[in-house]
Write a protein that holds these residues in place. Sequence first.
Motif, PDB file in Angstrom:
ATOM      1  N   ALA A 150       0.793  -1.230  -0.027  1.00  0.00           N
ATOM      2  CA  ALA A 150       0.033  -0.061   0.129  1.00  0.00           C
ATOM      3  C   ALA A 150       0.866   1.344   0.057  1.00  0.00           C
ATOM      4  CB  ALA A 150      -1.106  -0.156   1.408  1.00  0.00           C
ATOM      5  N   ALA A 151       1.739   1.108   0.874  1.00  0.00           N
ATOM      6  CA  ALA A 151       2.645   2.402   0.765  1.00  0.00           C
ATOM      7  C   ALA A 151       3.468   2.674  -0.265  1.00  0.00           C
ATOM      8  CB  ALA A 151       3.956   2.288   2.031  1.00  0.00           C
ATOM      9  N   HIS A 152       3.892   1.638  -1.197  1.00  0.00           N
ATOM     10  CA  HIS A 152       4.703   1.810  -2.192  1.00  0.00           C
ATOM     11  C   HIS A 152       3.483   2.307  -3.419  1.00  0.00           C
ATOM     12  CE1 HIS A 152       7.810  -0.616  -0.648  1.00  0.00           C
ATOM     13  NE2 HIS A 152       8.881  -0.210  -1.286  1.00  0.00           N
ATOM     14  N   GLY A 153       2.470   1.761  -3.249  1.00  0.00           N
ATOM     15  CA  GLY A 153       1.271   2.167  -4.377  1.00  0.00           C
ATOM     16  C   GLY A 153       1.070   3.681  -4.240  1.00  0.00           C
ATOM     17  N   LYS A 154       1.100   4.324  -2.974  1.00  0.00           N
ATOM     18  CA  LYS A 154       0.877   5.932  -2.859  1.00  0.00           C
ATOM     19  C   LYS A 154       2.015   6.720  -3.305  1.00  0.00           C
ATOM     20  CE  LYS A 154      -2.115   5.563   1.088  1.00  0.00           C
ATOM     21  NZ  LYS A 154      -2.408   5.453   2.566  1.00  0.00           N
ATOM     22  N   ILE A 155       3.451   6.159  -2.946  1.00  0.00           N
ATOM     23  CA  ILE A 155       4.533   6.941  -3.491  1.00  0.00           C
ATOM     24  C   ILE A 155       4.733   6.887  -4.780  1.00  0.00           C
ATOM     25  CG2 ILE A 155       6.240   5.243  -3.195  1.00  0.00           C
ATOM     26  CD1 ILE A 155       6.615   9.093  -1.941  1.00  0.00           C
ATOM     27  N   PHE A 156       4.190   5.872  -5.492  1.00  0.00           N
ATOM     28  CA  PHE A 156       4.558   5.560  -6.862  1.00  0.00           C
ATOM     29  C   PHE A 156       4.190   7.102  -7.845  1.00  0.00           C
ATOM     30  CE2 PHE A 156       4.315   2.762 -11.035  1.00  0.00           C
ATOM     31  CZ  PHE A 156       5.453   2.954 -11.218  1.00  0.00           C
ATOM     32  N   PRO A 157       2.818   7.430  -7.759  1.00  0.00           N
ATOM     33  CA  PRO A 157       2.452   8.463  -8.571  1.00  0.00           C
ATOM     34  C   PRO A 157       3.271   9.668  -8.067  1.00  0.00           C
ATOM     35  CG  PRO A 157       0.762   7.907  -7.135  1.00  0.00           C
ATOM     36  CD  PRO A 157       1.723   6.749  -6.920  1.00  0.00           C
ATOM     37  N   ALA A 158       3.500   9.894  -6.953  1.00  0.00           N
ATOM     38  CA  ALA A 158       4.122  11.252  -6.430  1.00  0.00           C
ATOM     39  C   ALA A 158       5.445  11.349  -6.968  1.00  0.00           C
ATOM     40  CB  ALA A 158       4.228  11.040  -4.968  1.00  0.00           C
ATOM     41  N   ILE A 159       6.099  10.249  -7.188  1.00  0.00           N
ATOM     42  CA  ILE A 159       7.520  10.092  -7.893  1.00  0.00           C
ATOM     43  C   ILE A 159       7.426  10.617  -9.363  1.00  0.00           C
ATOM     44  CG2 ILE A 159       9.475   8.598  -8.747  1.00  0.00           C
ATOM     45  CD1 ILE A 159       8.788   6.783  -6.372  1.00  0.00           C
ATOM     46  N   ALA A 160       6.274  10.064 -10.193  1.00  0.00           N
ATOM     47  CA  ALA A 160       5.972  10.540 -11.374  1.00  0.00           C
ATOM     48  C   ALA A 160       5.971  12.127 -11.611  1.00  0.00           C
ATOM     49  CB  ALA A 160       4.927   9.771 -11.904  1.00  0.00           C
ATOM     50  N   THR A 161       5.232  12.456 -10.517  1.00  0.00           N
ATOM     51  CA  THR A 161       4.936  14.061 -10.669  1.00  0.00           C
ATOM     52  C   THR A 161       6.305  14.961 -10.595  1.00  0.00           C
ATOM     53  OG1 THR A 161       2.599  13.594  -9.702  1.00  0.00           O
ATOM     54  CG2 THR A 161       3.469  15.856  -9.413  1.00  0.00           C
ATOM     55  N   ILE A 162       7.051  14.556  -9.275  1.00  0.00           N
ATOM     56  CA  ILE A 162       8.071  15.214  -9.259  1.00  0.00           C
ATOM     57  C   ILE A 162       9.224  14.943 -10.403  1.00  0.00           C
ATOM     58  CG2 ILE A 162      10.269  15.383  -7.635  1.00  0.00           C
ATOM     59  CD1 ILE A 162       7.604  16.239  -6.656  1.00  0.00           C
ATOM     60  N   ARG A 163       9.512  13.670 -10.681  1.00  0.00           N
ATOM     61  CA  ARG A 163      10.259  13.475 -12.022  1.00  0.00           C
ATOM     62  C   ARG A 163       9.729  14.275 -13.196  1.00  0.00           C
ATOM     63  NH1 ARG A 163      13.069  13.300 -15.380  1.00  0.00           N
ATOM     64  NH2 ARG A 163      14.312  11.844 -16.518  1.00  0.00           N
ATOM     65  N   THR A 164       8.687  14.574 -13.504  1.00  0.00           N
ATOM     66  CA  THR A 164       8.200  15.294 -14.769  1.00  0.00           C
ATOM     67  C   THR A 164       7.863  16.932 -14.571  1.00  0.00           C
ATOM     68  OG1 THR A 164       5.831  14.658 -14.154  1.00  0.00           O
ATOM     69  CG2 THR A 164       7.043  13.253 -15.553  1.00  0.00           C
ATOM     70  N   GLU A 198      -7.526  -6.612  -3.877  1.00  0.00           N
ATOM     71  CA  GLU A 198      -9.079  -6.074  -3.740  1.00  0.00           C
ATOM     72  C   GLU A 198      -9.093  -5.004  -2.751  1.00  0.00           C
ATOM     73  OE1 GLU A 198     -11.620  -6.932  -5.848  1.00  0.00           O
ATOM     74  OE2 GLU A 198     -10.312  -8.168  -6.821  1.00  0.00           O
ATOM     75  N   SER A 199      -8.234  -4.976  -1.825  1.00  0.00           N
ATOM     76  CA  SER A 199      -8.230  -3.781  -0.770  1.00  0.00           C
ATOM     77  C   SER A 199      -7.365  -2.787  -1.187  1.00  0.00           C
ATOM     78  CB  SER A 199      -7.574  -4.520   0.495  1.00  0.00           C
ATOM     79  OG  SER A 199      -6.207  -4.649   0.216  1.00  0.00           O
ATOM     80  N   LEU A 200      -6.831  -2.725  -2.315  1.00  0.00           N
ATOM     81  CA  LEU A 200      -5.818  -1.581  -2.919  1.00  0.00           C
ATOM     82  C   LEU A 200      -7.110  -0.467  -3.379  1.00  0.00           C
ATOM     83  CD1 LEU A 200      -3.154  -3.339  -4.734  1.00  0.00           C
ATOM     84  CD2 LEU A 200      -2.918  -2.284  -2.274  1.00  0.00           C
ATOM     85  N   PRO A 201      -7.026   0.667  -3.339  1.00  0.00           N
ATOM     86  CA  PRO A 201      -7.400   1.973  -3.789  1.00  0.00           C
ATOM     87  C   PRO A 201      -7.759   1.656  -5.456  1.00  0.00           C
ATOM     88  CG  PRO A 201      -5.660   2.776  -3.251  1.00  0.00           C
ATOM     89  CD  PRO A 201      -5.457   1.289  -2.677  1.00  0.00           C
ATOM     90  N   THR A 202      -8.803   2.041  -5.852  1.00  0.00           N
ATOM     91  CA  THR A 202      -9.003   1.932  -7.434  1.00  0.00           C
ATOM     92  C   THR A 202      -8.787   3.199  -8.153  1.00  0.00           C
ATOM     93  OG1 THR A 202     -11.490   2.726  -6.842  1.00  0.00           O
ATOM     94  CG2 THR A 202     -10.957   0.460  -7.172  1.00  0.00           C
ATOM     95  N   ALA A 203      -8.444   3.035  -9.347  1.00  0.00           N
ATOM     96  CA  ALA A 203      -7.897   4.471  -9.977  1.00  0.00           C
ATOM     97  C   ALA A 203      -9.095   5.231 -10.366  1.00  0.00           C
ATOM     98  CB  ALA A 203      -7.076   3.950 -11.482  1.00  0.00           C
TER      99      ALA A 203
END
Length: 273
Positions: A150-164, A198-203
């Motif tokens: 769950a923690a890695h799923g949350k940080i993943f999109p944040a990384i993309a935002t900063i990288r770009t 199934e417990s992960l947040p949906t897009a």
Amino acid sequence: MLAVVRWSAGPRRVAGLMIAALALALFEPRAAFAEPGVPNPPNNLLTDTGEGNVAEADIDFVIKVRLAGLWEIPAGEMAQKRSKSNRIKSIGRDIADQHGSLDSLVLAAAKKLDIELPNKPNKDQQGWLDEMEAAEGEEFDQIYVDRLRAAHGKIFPAIATIRTSTRNDTVRKLAQRTNQFVMTHLTLLESSGIVDFESLPTAPPPNAAPAAANSANPVLKAADAAGGGTPSLSLPVVGILVAVGVGGALLLSRKLMQDPRRRRRSRNRSYGY
């Protein structure tokens, strides 16, 4: 890649291999035109001089990378002690070791950019560590995998935002390298086979209008108009290629069968030569 086949193997065999290869292109075109392995981004092409404006979002990102290591390293150490699964122990060891390397990178970046970093996990992270401390065996395994996934799923999109978006080259390089670590950790955690997807947040639902349609970039507009994605061969085109290839293979086979040298060799073989 098709192996080189000697003509002495027989024209029928050669024709058969050609037909099989063309049939593969018809029924599974992606296999016939397989792309090469996807490499890691070349980090050595990025500068790391600390040049460029450092936004508040950049500072927040660097702090979050530091915080990730402050709880995932001890969590990985617990996995090696409290789990009874060799797979979970291996995952915990790999993630802890890799976060040690990532922590060195974030410490160097923070020193260069004069960013003050925390030295202990935040309240939520400490709560997750307390959960793991109170569990053993399969219960520990599930908590460990669920919390880290769950923690890695949350940080993943944040990384993309900063990288770009970042203007600072040191933050940019840290974001790229962090992304490579996080992708590896997501894969390791999912290899456990016990992630509760199934417990992960949906897009969130996509916007009604594609972003490319509103872009001023003509390349993006053209890609959107063409349907996006990678180009592929249509089945009718592949069918024509297969038909031409089969005809050519049969013609080649017939010519070789009519070769007088081959007939002489056939007679010689019939006499035991």
